[in-house]
Design a protein around this motif. Sequence first.
Motif, PDB file in Angstrom:
ATOM      1  N   GLY A 153       0.740  -1.224   0.137  1.00  8.98           N
ATOM      2  CA  GLY A 153      -0.084  -0.138   0.117  1.00  8.98           C
ATOM      3  C   GLY A 153       0.826   1.403   0.039  1.00  8.98           C
ATOM      4  O   GLY A 153       2.152   1.193   0.127  1.00  8.98           O
ATOM      5  N   CYS A 154       0.372   2.315  -0.156  1.00 10.60           N
ATOM      6  CA  CYS A 154       0.866   3.603  -0.444  1.00 10.60           C
ATOM      7  C   CYS A 154       0.672   4.607   0.991  1.00 10.60           C
ATOM      8  O   CYS A 154       0.858   5.776   0.831  1.00 10.60           O
ATOM      9  CB  CYS A 154       0.498   4.450  -1.548  1.00 10.60           C
ATOM     10  N   SER A 155       0.219   3.951   2.085  1.00  8.10           N
ATOM     11  CA  SER A 155      -0.169   4.924   3.212  1.00  8.10           C
ATOM     12  C   SER A 155      -0.111   4.091   4.463  1.00  8.10           C
ATOM     13  O   SER A 155      -0.321   2.999   4.722  1.00  8.10           O
ATOM     14  CB  SER A 155      -1.455   5.763   3.016  1.00  8.10           C
ATOM     15  N   VAL A 156       0.181   4.861   5.499  1.00  9.94           N
ATOM     16  CA  VAL A 156       0.268   4.346   6.860  1.00  9.94           C
ATOM     17  C   VAL A 156      -0.304   5.510   7.807  1.00  9.94           C
ATOM     18  O   VAL A 156      -0.223   6.706   7.384  1.00  9.94           O
ATOM     19  CB  VAL A 156       1.467   3.685   7.423  1.00  9.94           C
ATOM     20  N   SER A 157      -0.928   5.161   8.888  1.00  6.05           N
ATOM     21  CA  SER A 157      -1.263   6.161  10.021  1.00  6.05           C
ATOM     22  C   SER A 157      -0.801   5.616  11.342  1.00  6.05           C
ATOM     23  O   SER A 157      -0.627   4.705  11.775  1.00  6.05           O
ATOM     24  CB  SER A 157      -2.754   6.026  10.055  1.00  6.05           C
ATOM     25  N   VAL A 158      -0.462   6.885  12.079  1.00  2.00           N
ATOM     26  CA  VAL A 158       0.283   6.759  13.205  1.00  2.00           C
ATOM     27  C   VAL A 158      -0.591   7.585  14.330  1.00  2.00           C
ATOM     28  O   VAL A 158      -0.603   8.829  13.971  1.00  2.00           O
ATOM     29  CB  VAL A 158       1.879   6.901  13.109  1.00  2.00           C
ATOM     30  N   PRO A 159      -0.540   7.134  15.498  1.00  2.00           N
ATOM     31  CA  PRO A 159      -1.322   7.883  16.507  1.00  2.00           C
ATOM     32  C   PRO A 159      -0.145   9.036  16.970  1.00  2.00           C
ATOM     33  O   PRO A 159       0.981   8.858  16.843  1.00  2.00           O
ATOM     34  CB  PRO A 159      -1.339   7.028  17.669  1.00  2.00           C
ATOM     35  N   ILE A 160      -0.715  10.194  17.157  1.00  2.00           N
ATOM     36  CA  ILE A 160       0.135  11.160  17.842  1.00  2.00           C
ATOM     37  C   ILE A 160       0.009  11.252  19.129  1.00  2.00           C
ATOM     38  O   ILE A 160      -1.377  11.499  19.716  1.00  2.00           O
ATOM     39  CB  ILE A 160      -0.223  12.707  17.268  1.00  2.00           C
ATOM     40  N   THR A 161       0.857  11.314  20.148  1.00  2.00           N
ATOM     41  CA  THR A 161       0.727  11.293  21.605  1.00  2.00           C
ATOM     42  C   THR A 161       1.645  12.421  22.074  1.00  2.00           C
ATOM     43  O   THR A 161       2.790  12.224  22.057  1.00  2.00           O
ATOM     44  CB  THR A 161       0.754  10.000  22.457  1.00  2.00           C
ATOM     45  N   ASP A 162       1.095  13.677  22.808  1.00  2.19           N
ATOM     46  CA  ASP A 162       2.158  14.752  23.209  1.00  2.19           C
ATOM     47  C   ASP A 162       3.294  15.034  22.278  1.00  2.19           C
ATOM     48  O   ASP A 162       4.476  15.052  22.507  1.00  2.19           O
ATOM     49  CB  ASP A 162       2.948  14.053  24.639  1.00  2.19           C
TER      50      ASP A 162
END
Length: 194
Positions: A153-162
């Motif tokens: 695939g061409c995308s990934v998502s990562v949570p942002i914390t602080d």
Amino acid sequence: MKTTCKKARISLPCYKKIWKCIFFPPITTFAHLTTKKRSSFVTGGEAATTAVPKWAQKTVTLPPQKRGCHLITPLLLKDIEVDLGQFSCGLAHFFLQHTSASLTINENYDSDVLEDVETFLNGTVPEGRRAPWKHTLEGPDDMPAHIKSSMFGCSVSVPITDGQLNLGTWQGIWICEHRDHASARKVVVTMTGT
């Protein structure tokens, strides 16, 4: 006998209420989405008030890479760290604007994993004379590159914390370059949150 549908904002006849105005359902406003509400998450014994989400977007240009898998988390962070620091809680989405490379999240420590994944991809997707591909105008590595790109695939998502990407201890963002002679690659990074 004609009756008037009371659910619609406009008055349309509904014969004997058979149709019950299914073609004109009640009009819904979105005013409830713009008002502040109490969060369902509880912190410090009381419900917190949610803030209005923010957005940030940046296109990161990665230098050309040799064929194979490469850890790019540090390169991405270098370009987005100022924007990333503005978010206490959110999501970062990374979108690669190319069809012959891919993004994935995997091992960030042992470089053998990078090489093993490339070995797997090359063994799984045939190339050269043994390949049955019709699309060969851009070279013998192009069609296999498209297939490999579709696999990861061409995308990934990562949570942002602080203000930080909330990756696991051994996780990193990779670009997998599937062409023999690649050019620079562009990744659109979109961040949202509070």
